[in-house]
Design an enzyme around this catalytic site. Sequence first.
Site: not given
Length: 377
Positions: A260, A314
């Site tokens: 991320h 996710d």
Amino acid sequence: MPHDFMPGLAGVPAARSAVSDVDGQAGVLEYRGIRIEALCEHSSFLETAWLLLFGRLPTQEQLTQFTKDVTCHRRIKYRIVDLIKCLPEHGHPMDALQAGVAALGMFYPGRNVTDVENNYWSAVRLIAKLPTIVAAYARLRKGDDYIPPRDELNFSENFLYMLTETVPPKIWVETFDVCLILHAEHTMNASTFTGLVTASTLADPYTVVASSIGALKGPLHGGANEEVVEMLREIGTPGRVRGYVEQKVQAKEKIMGFGHRVYKVKDPRATILQEVCGRLFKETGTSPLYDVAVEVERAAAEHFEAKKVYPNVDFYSGIVYDKMGIELEFFTPIFAMARAAGWLAHWFEQLKENKLYRPEQIYDGEHNRPYVPIGER
Ligand code: CMC
């Protein structure tokens, strides 16, 4: 004034915002100052949407009214259903959703974005109708009838009903609602920024949300949840995980659902989703994909900890949807249904002090080249 070029605008503030905040070192995500752990435990998706849109938790009266407004606007015009029917059956549902949302704007043409009341109704319509468009495409592309919404069912319950024509078990509804809360907002990400760029031209909110949907589709953003489940299916069993991860590391390929731009620890949404999986599987039996995922997380930690690359939202969300029998290609549209609340909250915020986005570029091409006639090139 010249500025340093920051690829991907990494570290460059693009707006002032009070909608949400991420502490990427501590792994904390807050919506309007409230931690997502508290919202997942006590709130509902619609209450969280109101919080995001209006900056504070609603009173009972406000929540009742908002729920009623959203519930009343879930239906879609038969022409939107007809449009969805005409789309190719193997098309991606994100494209169908984008087309459907763009078309919605043609039915609700109030273009004056300074009209606060009209903006409220646009936000209500978008939050209400996105799930109906998603569920309609899921059914129509298989040749099944479109199932209209049922007013007595709550937001998540109704979506799952429109997909399956069956009122879902309570645990599915609670789990799905938590997933929507977790996906509702996440500061200045690619799709939110895309929406704000479109909004800065004073385009209508249907165009704003349609452009955000386009940005969310890509595999580096919302599309990663699909790729994670594909990867877990490909790996197949926990015993094959180590070989797979080693091979990815050797090939310098990314593992989907990891990493991320902001989080340098495990994404708190991934942690909550694991708890959610635990509760869901206790009632419905485990998922083989989950066992593979846990092993991928363990094996990846050995390679990626130094780079601070950990599971993101996710990584576990697709496993939850897969357990509910939802088709892979609908994972990202579900993300979009939830994120519409965040996109619209940023839209409301930006309208108060709008300025057209018009960044600079650093030109590194040539100058004063001659025009060579086509026969001499
Ligand atoms: N697997 C393996 N290594 C990774 C991964 C990954 N998923 N993500 C980052 N790295 C490594 C990367 O190879 C690089 O290493 P090096 O410095 O040796 O070249 C380093 O970490 C920095 O990576 P980056 O791609 O430059 O970092 P970024 O901030 O531009 O990337 C990201 C963020 C999300 C695009 C990236 O982590 C990624 O591609 N992840 C996979 C796709 C994914 O899961 N996306 C969902 C993001 S969260 C939900 C959402 O936004 O929708």
